[in-house]
Design a protein around this motif. Sequence first.
Motif, PDB file in Angstrom:
ATOM      1  N   VAL A 153       0.844  -1.201   0.000  1.00  0.00           N
ATOM      2  CA  VAL A 153       0.000   0.000   0.000  1.00  0.00           C
ATOM      3  C   VAL A 153       0.875   1.245   0.000  1.00  0.00           C
ATOM      4  N   LYS A 154       0.536   2.204  -0.828  1.00  0.00           N
ATOM      5  CA  LYS A 154       1.296   3.452  -0.878  1.00  0.00           C
ATOM      6  C   LYS A 154       1.129   4.232   0.417  1.00  0.00           C
ATOM      7  N   THR A 155       2.053   5.127   0.675  1.00  0.00           N
ATOM      8  CA  THR A 155       2.078   5.814   1.965  1.00  0.00           C
ATOM      9  C   THR A 155       1.484   7.214   1.927  1.00  0.00           C
ATOM     10  N   TYR A 156       1.030   7.669   0.770  1.00  0.00           N
ATOM     11  CA  TYR A 156       0.478   9.018   0.670  1.00  0.00           C
ATOM     12  C   TYR A 156      -0.958   8.950   0.165  1.00  0.00           C
ATOM     13  N   GLU A 157      -1.741   9.956   0.566  1.00  0.00           N
ATOM     14  CA  GLU A 157      -3.158   9.999   0.200  1.00  0.00           C
ATOM     15  C   GLU A 157      -3.368  10.797  -1.093  1.00  0.00           C
ATOM     16  N   PRO A 158      -4.429  10.502  -1.835  1.00  0.00           N
ATOM     17  CA  PRO A 158      -5.462   9.483  -1.550  1.00  0.00           C
ATOM     18  C   PRO A 158      -5.077   8.085  -2.005  1.00  0.00           C
ATOM     19  N   ASP A 159      -3.851   7.921  -2.513  1.00  0.00           N
ATOM     20  CA  ASP A 159      -3.451   6.622  -3.041  1.00  0.00           C
ATOM     21  C   ASP A 159      -3.463   5.534  -1.969  1.00  0.00           C
ATOM     22  N   ALA A 160      -3.106   5.901  -0.735  1.00  0.00           N
ATOM     23  CA  ALA A 160      -3.118   4.907   0.344  1.00  0.00           C
ATOM     24  C   ALA A 160      -4.522   4.364   0.558  1.00  0.00           C
ATOM     25  N   LEU A 161      -5.511   5.235   0.586  1.00  0.00           N
ATOM     26  CA  LEU A 161      -6.891   4.798   0.761  1.00  0.00           C
ATOM     27  C   LEU A 161      -7.335   3.910  -0.394  1.00  0.00           C
ATOM     28  N   ILE A 162      -7.008   4.313  -1.612  1.00  0.00           N
ATOM     29  CA  ILE A 162      -7.394   3.526  -2.778  1.00  0.00           C
ATOM     30  C   ILE A 162      -6.776   2.131  -2.702  1.00  0.00           C
ATOM     31  N   ASP A 163      -5.503   2.057  -2.354  1.00  0.00           N
ATOM     32  CA  ASP A 163      -4.836   0.760  -2.252  1.00  0.00           C
ATOM     33  C   ASP A 163      -5.470  -0.103  -1.154  1.00  0.00           C
ATOM     34  N   LYS A 164      -5.819   0.501  -0.032  1.00  0.00           N
ATOM     35  CA  LYS A 164      -6.444  -0.263   1.054  1.00  0.00           C
ATOM     36  C   LYS A 164      -7.792  -0.830   0.608  1.00  0.00           C
ATOM     37  N   LEU A 165      -8.546  -0.045  -0.135  1.00  0.00           N
ATOM     38  CA  LEU A 165      -9.836  -0.518  -0.637  1.00  0.00           C
ATOM     39  C   LEU A 165      -9.657  -1.650  -1.645  1.00  0.00           C
ATOM     40  N   ILE A 166      -8.651  -1.534  -2.503  1.00  0.00           N
ATOM     41  CA  ILE A 166      -8.380  -2.597  -3.477  1.00  0.00           C
ATOM     42  C   ILE A 166      -7.949  -3.874  -2.755  1.00  0.00           C
ATOM     43  N   CYS A 167      -7.097  -3.731  -1.743  1.00  0.00           N
ATOM     44  CA  CYS A 167      -6.701  -4.904  -0.946  1.00  0.00           C
ATOM     45  C   CYS A 167      -7.919  -5.549  -0.294  1.00  0.00           C
ATOM     46  N   GLY A 168      -8.810  -4.716   0.244  1.00  0.00           N
ATOM     47  CA  GLY A 168     -10.033  -5.239   0.843  1.00  0.00           C
ATOM     48  C   GLY A 168     -10.851  -6.023  -0.158  1.00  0.00           C
TER      49      GLY A 168
END
Length: 254
Positions: A153-168
């Motif tokens: 997961v990337k460490t900066y927003e909003p990319d971190a949120l997007i990556d967390k949602l994709i992982c979910g």
Amino acid sequence: MEALLAPIHQFLKCKTPDAWVAQAARKENLPTILIDHLICELKAAQSAMYLIRKYAVDEESGNALLAWLKPFEDFAYRKIGDWRELAQHEKLTKSMLPKSGTPYSQDLINKMVLLIKEELHHFYQVLEIMQEYDIPYESVGSSRYARGMLKHVKTYEPDALIDKLICGAFIEARSCERFAALAPHVDKRLSDFYISLLRSEARHYQDYLALAQQIVQKDISDRVAYFADVEAELITSVDTDFKFHSGLPEAGFA
């Protein structure tokens, strides 16, 4: 069921290896499968709660979420309380207030609160089955699977949120696929239970993906493809720690 699973199989880059299904269907491995499944349900609820608290609600609502999950966490991590009493804690008793100035807050709240309710209900259902099979609850360590996904997961927003949602989305899709793969190889009680979970797990993966697309408002297919490769590697590579989301069992694993 095939119509329900078709999008899942298209989304995931690989199917669960037959060797994992064979190990999971062995009677002596049932305690490991059920206990790890139990903890996965709680972790799914915790992950959804984290997303709501960090990105979507005010502090008071966030505290209400913490209180909602506390009895389940007390039981699972601290062995406090009677599991039979958890059913009365499955519903959130307070409305969540979205943060101002965040256009996606309400949709994230709606989808994640429903997900938490369902995961906590599944948590209780697994405990009921463990009681029926006379399997005592014991603490288990976490598998490499979710860690292996989230470390990318990337460490900066909003990319971190997007990556967390994709992982979910991948975690929920894999859960759905595994329940379906395992159902034909267990007794009717377990098979019926696993099949009953498919519809909600399939919807969860779709909700995660829809939120990711809505929030970023640009094509996320490259990032989805990236995590598809990560997830497939975790599922198909040899894994020495047998769990519900583990990879290929070692040769000779008992």
